[in-house]
Structures are given as structure tokens and as C-alpha cells.
Scaffold this motif. Sequence first.
Motif: not given
Length: 242
Positions: A20-32, A181-193
Motif C-alpha cells: 500500500i505505501p508503494t502504490l500510494c507514495l511511489f505510484l500515486a494510485l490514490g483511492p485505487k 468485489l466491493n472495490y471493483s464495483l466502486q471502480k477503485n481497482v487499477d486493472w492495468d497495474l
Amino acid sequence: AGLIAGFIGSIAGGSGLITIPTLCLFLALGPKAVGTNKLASLVLALISLAVYSFQSHMNWKRGWLFTFFVALGSFLGSSFAPSLPPVVFRGFLIVTCPLILWTLWKKHLWISKRNTPTSYLTTYCLTASLGFACGLYDGIWGAGGATFMFMSLFFGAKFPMLTALAISKLANLTSACISLLNYSLQKNVDWDLGPWLVIGISLGSLSGASLASRKLETLVRPTLLFVVSLLLLRVLIRSAPF
């Protein structure tokens, strides 16, 4: 990050403390970031569970019992979470993490003979209550939930170490499926990364679970020591006034 998190998470939990720190701090995914991490958590739990099950370390009957009450506790915990101040759980971790670290240093606690309760009723009640408590914590706060599941099964329900690891992975897998499933329905998953994270975490979890099965005593305690120290550091930093 996935490779390291997979290796550590397959043994002691706490993979999110790295991903999570990697995704937030270095890849800037934010809510995803959290939703993308659930994809990795699902794969990690699935591979680890498969390895431990293939080597006959899984107790499916009590594993599903524990998992059901984890899910129940998690649902209730997530429902009440908005009304509870986070400082309560930070304080809880600041107190419990040093106790866990002290337990990790006491080697005789890890190699002593398992005194599993002889009564089936006692065993099932203990497994259910520990599952509910872990799920409640995981639903409200979440940080280090997998680590607490393993330690409660090992020290509380007194399962053998590898069986405790296997059951904790079953509970993690169920929780990750629902969350993804819940995060996917909210479109909060980065399916490319996400798939790139999955590749790393797959290799790490496969090697970690396989190695843990062969070098149990020399690997589990140091890995838990690292995860709990990382968890305590995170809590202290977030609690600091700067």
C-alpha cells in the motif's frame, strides 16, 4: 514490492504494509491503492493456502469455522467503524505490538509442545470466538489483521504452526474476495497495474510458503518480528504530531 510482500505475507501476513505505501507514495494510485492491493492479497492467500493444503497442513472443518466468524466480525466491525475514533486502535497497537515483540523473543514459547484442548466443544468455541475477535479488529482497523489471525490461532487455539498459517490464509482469501468485489464495483481497482503486482506477489508467496514448510522454526519468528516492527513504526509515525 510484490515479490517482497508476497514472501513476507505468505509466512506472517502484513503484505499490505509494503504494497500500500508503494502504490500510494511511489505510484500515486490514490483511492485505487487499497482496492488494487486486495487483488494482490487474494492471489497471495490463494497460493499460500494451496501450498499449505497440498502439504496436508490444513484443517478444513475448523478452518471454515474460523473463517465464518472472521467474516461475521469483519462485517460488524466495518459497520461500526465510522463511529469509533481511530486513536483507540492506534493505542491498542502501541500496547500490543511490544507484547508481541516480547513473545517473539521468547523462543521456548514457540517450540513448546502444543496443548490442544481435548474437548471438541472447547476447541470449537475458542476457534469461533478468536475468529470473531480478529474479524472485528480487521473490519474496524485492518492493519496487521492477518498477523493477529495467525498468532491467535497459534497461541490461543493452539493449532500447530503450519496449520495456523493455513487457516489464516483461508480467512484472508475469503475476506479478500469480498473486498475485491466491493472495490471493483466502486471502480477503485487499477486493472492495468494490478497484474504486475500480482506477478511479483505470486512468485514471492510461492517461494515463501514453500520455504516456510521446510524451515519453519528458523523463518517464521524473524519474519513476524519484521512485520510487527513495521506495523508499530507505521502506527507511531501516524500518531506523531508532525
